[in-house]
Motif scaffolding. Structure first.
Motif: not given
Lengths: 344, 272
Positions: B33-48
């Motif tokens: 979560a710390a290294f992804h934006s808030s929305s990406d953090a919830m989706h677990f898309d490995i390529f985000s």
């Protein structure tokens, strides 16, 4: 002049008297052994000499001054402990100079003393090692070196060889004795091993149940023990002591028989090496044979009482053989009903 | 190894891995979560896409530098205090025979059994009487005489052979000299073990510091983080994770470095 003078020394723990009214002197530059079975108070006496243990009664004089109430480090004694008491976190050098540092001896002098002591005990190569990486004999040498650098003339040793194997023990015995002579130390040495006592001591103080049984040079105690205890504690195998009622006196030599006429005699004692196989004498059966190379020890039994005979040769004798043993009148010791020696 | 044994070993191993997995999951998620934006953090898309914005954001929203300093000051006040007091207490218990020694030691053991939370109100009252509320020393004071540390050191000191002490005494060491030159160096593993536990415990302690601190100048990381994540301000998981990582990073790094000592020291310091 005596280096140590102990008068009426006692130590009790509650109701138990560990040391009872003990007095003795240790001559200067001599090697004195406190010998006795475990629980005889020998270590307690040594600890009282060192000042690590309180004295209940009596006085201790070291080097001419009364030290009974003086703290351990000011008594002018050094000590070698049974487990060597090396500091595991310090290397050999640091261990040896521990006391010098505490006493704030200048670094230069310290270096000199450590080097000298290490040379004397043969540790020069090992100064950087930790005690865990040393063998038993090397640890022993570190403990000795620590005692040497302290420059005290009185050295107390508490069973220093008991953790070594028998070969090393024999070596260290010689080494300690040699060191004591070379450095002119006054040594008080505690042991339960009569071989150590016999081979090293100038003077043996034999103790039992907190009391002195006999004081004397090794040969004195061996040749004229004053009691059954002295007779049996020193010598291996111990002196044969037989109750007169247990032996068939009619078989004995007439000279011996007449010596046994006094009614106060309860036991007779003969050293194993003074017994001889002979045509006439006390009948006995061979129960076991221990062959040691240089000598053979026979365990014999007479009217269900066992005793030992030591022979330097190997006579052709088998287990179960029935033989007779005899001895010379001069080699016989007589003891009264209190187990004290009767002088004939 | 027999067939049965092998099965048993592998079952145990799998069980251990599963448990370890569960344990590390929150930390792994925080990393994610710390290294992804808030929305990406919830989706677990490995390529985000990876981002460091969260760290920047968290750093600017709250005075983490000050909180870190406070925590550091707190820990470096508590630990030396604990070691000093416990060393002296343990030495007294081991070396001196005094009347009431057993009662005193029983009291220490009793303290071991009381959770500090029970005493929160009483401690607060005491500290306010001393006017130490909202100070770092006030925050550390209730923990400064650690029963656990006294107990551990007493056990360690007890296992030191008496002959070493005798030897030192004969060489002219004073009572304090013996403590310093013989007991303390020989109990080093215990000191390390306790220090690790103490530092991690007080680094993470939350409830008491929350109660005793009122201002930014005293708040440690945990409290700062708690206020930062207050529900009324809406929970921003990514920023919160970044802030959490920043808080635990020093401990985490220290643990990874001292992992071996951490485990070993506890095996050596085992309760005797």
């Amino acid at each position: 002049m005596s280096a140590i003078e102990v008068k009426n020394l006692s130590r009790s723990y509650g109701d138990i008297d560990a040391v009872k009214d003990v007095s003795f002197t240790v001559p200067e530059k001599s090697f004195t052994v406190l010998l006795g079975p475990s629980g005889c108070g020998k270590s307690t006496i040594l600890k009282m000499l060192s000042g690590l243990e309180q004295v209940s009664h009596g006085t201790i004089n070291i080097g001419g001054s009364d030290v009974t109430e003086i703290e351990a480090s000011k008594r002018g004694v050094s000590m070698v402990f049974q487990s060597y008491a090396l500091f595991p976190h310090l290397n050999v050098k640091e261990n040896i100079q521990f006391g010098l540092k505490v006493r704030k001896v200048p670094a230069e002098e310290r270096e000199k003393k450590v080097a000298e002591a290490a040379r004397v005990v043969g540790l020069t190569e090992l100064l950087d090692r930790k005690p865990a990486n040393l063998s038993g004999g090397q640890r022993q040498r570190v403990a000795l070196a620590r005692s040497i650098v302290s420059d005290q003339t009185v050295c107390l040793m508490d069973e220093p060889l008991s953790n070594l194997d028998s070969k090393l023990r024999a070596e260290m015995r010689d080494e300690i004795r040699d060191l004591q002579k070379r450095l002119g130390l006054t040594v008080v040495y505690v042991t339960h091993d009569q071989v150590e006592a016999m081979s090293m001591a100038d003077q043996i103080i034999l103790l039992r149940l907190g009391e002195i049984v006999q004081v004397g040079a090794p040969e004195e105690i061996y040749n004229s023990p004053n009691s059954v205890f002295s007779a049996q504690f020193i010598g291996l195998p111990p002196m044969n002591v037989l109750n007169l009622n247990d032996i068939d006196t009619s078989t004995l030599d007439s000279k011996i028989k007449s010596a046994l006429e006094s009614s106060s005699i309860k036991n007779i004692g003969v050293r194993p090496e003074h017994l001889m196989f002979s045509k006439k004498g006390l009948p006995a059966t061979v129960k076991s044979i221990d062959y040691f190379g240089g000598e053979t020890v026979f365990k014999l039994t007479h009217q269900e009482k066992d005793f030992f005979l030591r022979e330097p040769r190997q006579p052709k004798i088998q287990l179960g053989d029935e033989l007779c043993v005899s001895w010379n009148l001069d080699d016989m010791y007589l003891f009264d009903k209190n187990d004290q020696r009767l002088k004939s | 190894m027999t067939y049965r044994n092998r099965i048993q070993t592998s079952v145990e191993l799998i069980g251990a891995y599963i448990l370890a997995g569960f344990w590390i999951l929150p930390l792994l998620y925080a990393f994610w979560a710390a290294f992804h934006s808030s929305s990406d953090a919830m989706h677990f898309d490995i390529f985000s896409p990876l981002t460091l914005d969260n760290f920047r954001e968290a750093w600017s929203q709250a005075p983490f530098a000050r909180f870190s300093l406070n925590t550091f000051l707190l820990v470096s006040f508590i630990l030396p205090g604990q070691l000093l007091i416990s060393t002296l207490a343990a030495y007294a218990f081991v070396r001196f025979k005094f009347t009431g020694a057993n009662v005193a030691f029983a009291l220490v053991l009793v303290q071991l059994m009381i959770t500090p939370e029970i005493l929160i109100v009483q401690n607060y009252v005491t500290l306010s009487k001393l006017s130490l509320v909202d100070t770092i020393s006030g925050m550390g004071l209730p923990y400064i005489a650690s029963a656990f540390c006294i107990f551990l050191l007493r056990q360690a000191f007890k296992s030191i052979p008496k002959e070493l002490e005798d030897a030192a005494e004969l060489e002219g060491c004073s009572t304090m000299g013996i403590l310093w030159k013989v007991y303390v160096p020989l109990a080093t593993p215990t000191y390390i073990a306790f220090s690790l536990v103490s530092v991690s415990h007080h680094w993470n302690n939350f409830l008491w510091p929350l109660i005793i601190s009122n201002s930014v100048e005293t708040r440690p990381l945990t409290v700062g983080l708690g206020i930062f994540a207050a529900p009324e301000s809406g929970v921003e998981w990514s920023i919160l994770s970044a802030a959490t990582l920043m808080s635990v990073a020093p401990l985490l790094i220290a643990f990874l470095i001292f992992q071996k000592q951490f485990v070993q020291s506890f095996m050596q310091a085992g309760i005797k």
